[in-house]
Design an enzyme around this catalytic site. Structure first.
Site, PDB file in Angstrom:
ATOM      1  N   GLN A  40      37.172 -20.574  -3.814  1.00  0.00           N
ATOM      2  CA  GLN A  40      36.721 -19.496  -4.409  1.00  0.00           C
ATOM      3  C   GLN A  40      35.306 -19.466  -5.033  1.00  0.00           C
ATOM      4  OE1 GLN A  40      39.718 -18.966  -7.218  1.00  0.00           O
ATOM      5  NE2 GLN A  40      39.347 -20.741  -8.396  1.00  0.00           N
ATOM      6  N   MET A  44      32.314 -25.298  -6.601  1.00  0.00           N
ATOM      7  CA  MET A  44      33.648 -26.258  -6.520  1.00  0.00           C
ATOM      8  C   MET A  44      33.853 -26.728  -5.191  1.00  0.00           C
ATOM      9  SD  MET A  44      35.085 -26.729  -9.421  1.00  0.00           S
ATOM     10  CE  MET A  44      36.824 -26.934  -9.369  1.00  0.00           C
ATOM     11  N   TYR A  45      32.638 -26.724  -4.214  1.00  0.00           N
ATOM     12  CA  TYR A  45      32.807 -27.353  -2.834  1.00  0.00           C
ATOM     13  C   TYR A  45      33.173 -28.815  -3.239  1.00  0.00           C
ATOM     14  CZ  TYR A  45      30.641 -23.273  -1.327  1.00  0.00           C
ATOM     15  OH  TYR A  45      29.917 -22.111  -1.210  1.00  0.00           O
ATOM     16  N   GLY A  46      34.269 -29.328  -2.573  1.00  0.00           N
ATOM     17  CA  GLY A  46      34.662 -30.616  -2.857  1.00  0.00           C
ATOM     18  C   GLY A  46      35.987 -30.796  -3.917  1.00  0.00           C
ATOM     19  N   GLY A  47      35.964 -29.570  -4.691  1.00  0.00           N
ATOM     20  CA  GLY A  47      37.165 -29.507  -5.709  1.00  0.00           C
ATOM     21  C   GLY A  47      36.818 -29.936  -6.996  1.00  0.00           C
ATOM     22  N   THR A  48      38.068 -30.088  -7.657  1.00  0.00           N
ATOM     23  CA  THR A  48      37.780 -30.497  -8.990  1.00  0.00           C
ATOM     24  C   THR A  48      37.225 -31.850  -9.292  1.00  0.00           C
ATOM     25  OG1 THR A  48      39.769 -29.280  -9.730  1.00  0.00           O
ATOM     26  CG2 THR A  48      39.438 -30.942 -11.204  1.00  0.00           C
ATOM     27  N   CYS A  49      37.552 -32.694  -8.572  1.00  0.00           N
ATOM     28  CA  CYS A  49      37.093 -34.317  -8.800  1.00  0.00           C
ATOM     29  C   CYS A  49      35.730 -34.538  -8.807  1.00  0.00           C
ATOM     30  CB  CYS A  49      38.059 -35.126  -7.850  1.00  0.00           C
ATOM     31  SG  CYS A  49      37.812 -36.794  -8.254  1.00  0.00           S
ATOM     32  N   HIS A 446      33.975 -66.549  -8.562  1.00  0.00           N
ATOM     33  CA  HIS A 446      33.489 -66.689  -9.755  1.00  0.00           C
ATOM     34  C   HIS A 446      32.080 -66.569 -10.186  1.00  0.00           C
ATOM     35  CE1 HIS A 446      33.563 -69.177 -13.561  1.00  0.00           C
ATOM     36  NE2 HIS A 446      32.278 -69.629 -13.111  1.00  0.00           N
TER      37      HIS A 446
HETATM   38  C1  LIG Z   1      38.538 -34.063 -16.584  1.00  0.00           C
HETATM   39  C2  LIG Z   1      39.056 -34.587 -15.372  1.00  0.00           C
HETATM   40  C3  LIG Z   1      39.173 -35.869 -15.155  1.00  0.00           C
HETATM   41  C4  LIG Z   1      40.180 -36.262 -14.139  1.00  0.00           C
HETATM   42  N1  LIG Z   1      39.858 -37.703 -14.045  1.00  0.00           N
HETATM   43  C5  LIG Z   1      40.754 -38.101 -12.828  1.00  0.00           C
HETATM   44  C6  LIG Z   1      40.360 -39.586 -12.654  1.00  0.00           C
HETATM   45  O1  LIG Z   1      39.822 -40.232 -12.917  1.00  0.00           O
HETATM   46  N2  LIG Z   1      41.254 -39.963 -11.427  1.00  0.00           N
HETATM   47  C7  LIG Z   1      41.889 -39.209 -10.661  1.00  0.00           C
HETATM   48  O2  LIG Z   1      42.704 -39.620  -9.821  1.00  0.00           O
HETATM   49  N3  LIG Z   1      42.198 -37.925 -11.036  1.00  0.00           N
HETATM   50  C8  LIG Z   1      41.758 -37.416 -12.199  1.00  0.00           C
HETATM   51  N4  LIG Z   1      41.765 -35.880 -12.510  1.00  0.00           N
HETATM   52  C9  LIG Z   1      42.716 -35.212 -11.708  1.00  0.00           C
HETATM   53  C10 LIG Z   1      42.079 -34.904 -10.433  1.00  0.00           C
HETATM   54  O3  LIG Z   1      40.961 -34.330 -10.735  1.00  0.00           O
HETATM   55  C11 LIG Z   1      43.061 -33.931  -9.731  1.00  0.00           C
HETATM   56  O4  LIG Z   1      44.282 -34.412  -9.725  1.00  0.00           O
HETATM   57  C12 LIG Z   1      42.706 -33.382  -8.441  1.00  0.00           C
HETATM   58  O5  LIG Z   1      41.203 -33.233  -8.216  1.00  0.00           O
HETATM   59  C13 LIG Z   1      43.548 -32.476  -7.702  1.00  0.00           C
HETATM   60  O6  LIG Z   1      42.886 -32.159  -6.399  1.00  0.00           O
HETATM   61  P1  LIG Z   1      43.712 -30.942  -5.642  1.00  0.00           P
HETATM   62  O7  LIG Z   1      43.347 -31.604  -4.193  1.00  0.00           O
HETATM   63  O8  LIG Z   1      45.125 -30.766  -5.704  1.00  0.00           O
HETATM   64  O9  LIG Z   1      42.716 -29.619  -5.868  1.00  0.00           O
HETATM   65  P2  LIG Z   1      41.315 -29.383  -6.734  1.00  0.00           P
HETATM   66  O10 LIG Z   1      40.466 -30.416  -6.393  1.00  0.00           O
HETATM   67  O11 LIG Z   1      41.842 -29.142  -8.038  1.00  0.00           O
HETATM   68  O12 LIG Z   1      40.925 -28.172  -5.778  1.00  0.00           O
HETATM   69  C14 LIG Z   1      41.414 -26.938  -5.708  1.00  0.00           C
HETATM   70  C15 LIG Z   1      40.231 -25.948  -5.264  1.00  0.00           C
HETATM   71  O13 LIG Z   1      40.666 -24.818  -4.976  1.00  0.00           O
HETATM   72  C16 LIG Z   1      39.967 -23.634  -5.502  1.00  0.00           C
HETATM   73  N5  LIG Z   1      40.891 -22.386  -5.502  1.00  0.00           N
HETATM   74  C17 LIG Z   1      41.963 -22.093  -6.476  1.00  0.00           C
HETATM   75  N6  LIG Z   1      42.567 -21.034  -6.123  1.00  0.00           N
HETATM   76  C18 LIG Z   1      41.896 -20.377  -5.112  1.00  0.00           C
HETATM   77  C19 LIG Z   1      42.128 -19.332  -4.471  1.00  0.00           C
HETATM   78  N7  LIG Z   1      43.012 -18.485  -4.674  1.00  0.00           N
HETATM   79  N8  LIG Z   1      41.247 -19.179  -3.207  1.00  0.00           N
HETATM   80  C20 LIG Z   1      40.404 -20.253  -2.870  1.00  0.00           C
HETATM   81  N9  LIG Z   1      40.198 -21.218  -3.652  1.00  0.00           N
HETATM   82  C21 LIG Z   1      40.924 -21.531  -4.836  1.00  0.00           C
HETATM   83  C22 LIG Z   1      39.602 -24.297  -6.726  1.00  0.00           C
HETATM   84  O14 LIG Z   1      38.454 -23.558  -7.088  1.00  0.00           O
HETATM   85  C23 LIG Z   1      39.381 -25.578  -6.525  1.00  0.00           C
HETATM   86  O15 LIG Z   1      37.994 -25.910  -6.025  1.00  0.00           O
HETATM   87  C24 LIG Z   1      40.985 -35.461 -13.279  1.00  0.00           C
HETATM   88  C25 LIG Z   1      41.126 -34.245 -13.848  1.00  0.00           C
HETATM   89  C26 LIG Z   1      40.434 -33.699 -14.820  1.00  0.00           C
HETATM   90  C27 LIG Z   1      40.437 -32.071 -15.166  1.00  0.00           C
END
Ligand SMILES: Cc1cc2nc3c(=O)[nH]c(=O)nc-3n(C[C@H](O)[C@H](O)[C@H](O)COP(=O)(O)OP(=O)(O)OC[C@H]3O[C@@H](n4cnc5c(N)ncnc54)[C@H](O)[C@@H]3O)c2cc1C
Ligand SMILES: NC(=O)c1ccc[n+]([C@@H]2O[C@H](COP(=O)([O-])OP(=O)(O)OC[C@H]3O[C@@H](n4cnc5c(N)ncnc54)[C@H](O)[C@@H]3O)[C@@H](O)[C@H]2O)c1
Length: 466
Positions: A40, A44-49, A446
């Protein structure tokens, strides 16, 4: 890809550019399947992480310890934010190219909504696009929960974690609501950058899942850094003023307040299902709002899978990645993998030094009826680990929970420099039945942190009678 201008059809449609979805998209694309991935946001290409989660926050953890003597605090913080944004931008374009560059994969940017169980609509009006697919993966992640505190939602000082890491002005006084992984990591980062952080946790303590000794050691470090931790608290009201907000809270029957320039909501993240049109697809959700899945991650419509945070599992990137293995096994493998076969999943809380844990705590192991040996040492006393002194980080402790009968490691808590790496070795040992003695007597490089195992596992502080 086939279809007219406004229609695409594919073998696999992935909704959301999260870890699990992109892994399946890449693998299926390599096998010649036609894949469409809908994301969307072009941020956010690549998602949250890589964009707003793990990567930028850990890059800030690193930078928060790198102040040079002549660095002015605000300029130093602003440079760190700029550097981290440049990093995420690099990862973002890398993620886009890695998928969209493949002949078989198309990345579409727009919000996807189901119109039936094989079709989504992306965008609205004349610009909209329809994507139809045989198999659909929902990988939409999670979104922050804003607690129902009067005045908070409307406050102009309220920030989500994604907003805070992009804000170039360092908050002088930062209030964090929620003392879980996110709240503690941000407290640690921002206090080290120079903010005065107050962390509000409604529960009786932070890190309540850990053993008392481990939680106390972590809490002491956070308090020594200067973080004000307020537990058993109810945040009652947020009221905006000219230069900041007044956060009023109740604790022990008394009301008090602090002033804050920024307020971070860190009270959990809910599965992102809003506006997905799940009803149109006949995809059911649980009472917590997660997409209901079986152990193979199939939803109530068997050709639709849900991966990552959206399916209500543990919210970690590596769990989303492991979800992708289960789905790929369903699509192209023997169908043997499932969420139930996961053994010993490690976690790391990236405070400084990090706290990494795996398996059972001492408390849990006792409750499960094990006869135990507990190996434990403060990091500063681990003679075989000069690395802690070399890198000037001697705080913390290492603890192992060992089954006295089998010598198997049942769990570990490592509050130590390099703990995020060490825990993976312990996890591997647990998965493959390597005994505590074998881990203790192994040859390690070490000076490294791993060689701490030589000492710690030989330091039995408690042993249950047979
Ligand atoms: C601040 C923070 C720090 C974190 N630190 C860590 C860490 O150190 N180690 C760890 O393992 N985890 C960590 N996490 C958790 C981790 O980021 C998430 O568990 C992980 O990114 C989830 O990935 P996912 O595959 O579920 O989807 P996400 O990576 O969340 O991707 C979902 C994507 O879907 C898109 N989307 C949503 N709805 C729609 C729609 N209707 N149409 C099109 N696109 C849509 C979003 O824009 C997003 O890009 C952290 C999270 C946060 C918020
Ligand atoms: N290093 C990592 O792996 C990492 C880092 C950050 C986030 N994450 C993931 O992100 C997810 C979300 O993290 P999180 O810390 O926001 O959620 P969380 O559920 O882990 O913690 C939320 C905390 O907020 C408290 N809380 C809830 N309502 C409150 C209120 N009104 N007032 C005060 N306290 C309140 C809860 O008691 C809890 O301790 C986690 O599940 C975690 O898996 C992982």
């Amino acid at each position: 890809m086939t279809g007219g201008n406004n229609a695409l059809s594919a073998d696999i449609l992935v909704i959301g550019f999260g870890k699990g979805g992109k892994a399946v998209a890449a693998a299926m694309g390599r096998q010649g399947k036609r894949v469409v991935l809908v994301e969307q946001s072009d941020r956010m290409y690549g998602g949250t992480c890589p964009n707003v989660g793990c990567v930028p926050t850990k890059a800030l953890v690193h930078r928060s310890g790198k102040r040079r003597p002549d660095d002015e605090i605000q300029a130093w913080y602003e440079r760190a934010v700029g550097d981290v944004q440049a990093l995420t931008s690099l990862f973002r374009s890398g993620n886009f190219e890695a998928l969209n560059g493949a002949d078989t994969v198309t990345v579409v940017t727009g919000h996807a909504v189901f119109t039936d169980d094989h079709t989504v609509k992306v965008g609205t009006g004349d610009d909209h696009l329809t994507v139809t697919a045989e198999t659909i993966l929902i990988n939409t992640g999670s979104e922050p929960v804003i607690p129902a505190v009067p005045g908070l939602q409307e406050s102009r000082y309220l920030l989500t974690s994604a907003e805070l890491i992009e804000t170039t002005g360092l908050p002088r006084r930062l209030a964090i609501i929620g003392g879980g992984y996110l709240g503690i990591e941000f407290a640690s980062i921002y206090q080290r950058f120079g903010s005065q952080v107050t962390l509000f946790e409604s529960g009786p303590d932070i890190l309540t899942h850990e053993d008392d000794d481990v939680a106390a050691a972590a809490r002491d470090i956070l308090s020594e850094e200067g973080i004000e931790i307020v537990t058993s608290v109810r945040v009652e009201e947020v009221r905006d003023g000219e230069g900041g907000a007044t956060v009023t809270y109740a604790k022990d029957g008394r009301r008090a307040s602090i002033e804050a320039d920024a307020i971070l909501a860190a009270t959990g993240r809910a599965p992102a299902t809003r506006g997905l049109g799940l009803d149109a697809a006949g995809v059911r959700t649980t009472e917590n709002g997660a997409i209901a899945v079986d152990e193979h991650l199939r939803t109530s419509r068997p050709h639709i899978f849900a991966l990552g945070d959206v399916n209500g599992g543990p919210q970690f990137t590596y769990i989303s990645l492991d979800d992708s293995r289960i789905v790929l096994d369903q699509l192209t493998g023997k169908g043997e993998r499932s969420v139930t076969d996961r053994v010993a999943i490690p976690r790391t809380l990236f405070m400084t030094p990090p706290l990494a844990t795996v398996g059972l705590t001492e408390r849990e192991a006792r409750a499960a009826g094990h006869r135990l040996r507990i190996a434990e040492q403060p990091v500063a006393e681990i003679v075989s680990m000069p690395r802690a002194y070399v890198v000037e980080e001697t705080r913390g402790l290492m603890k192992f929970v060992i089954d006295a009968e089998t010598d198997q490691i049942l769990g570990a808590a490592l509050l130590s420099v390099d703990a995020q790496e060490l825990i993976n070795t312990v996890t591997l040992a647990m998965r493959h039945g390597v005994t505590a003695a074998e881990l203790r007597d192994a040859v390690y490089t070490h000076p490294s942190s791993t060689e701490a195992f030589n000492d710690v596992l030989a330091t039995i502080v408690r042993a249950d009678e047979p």
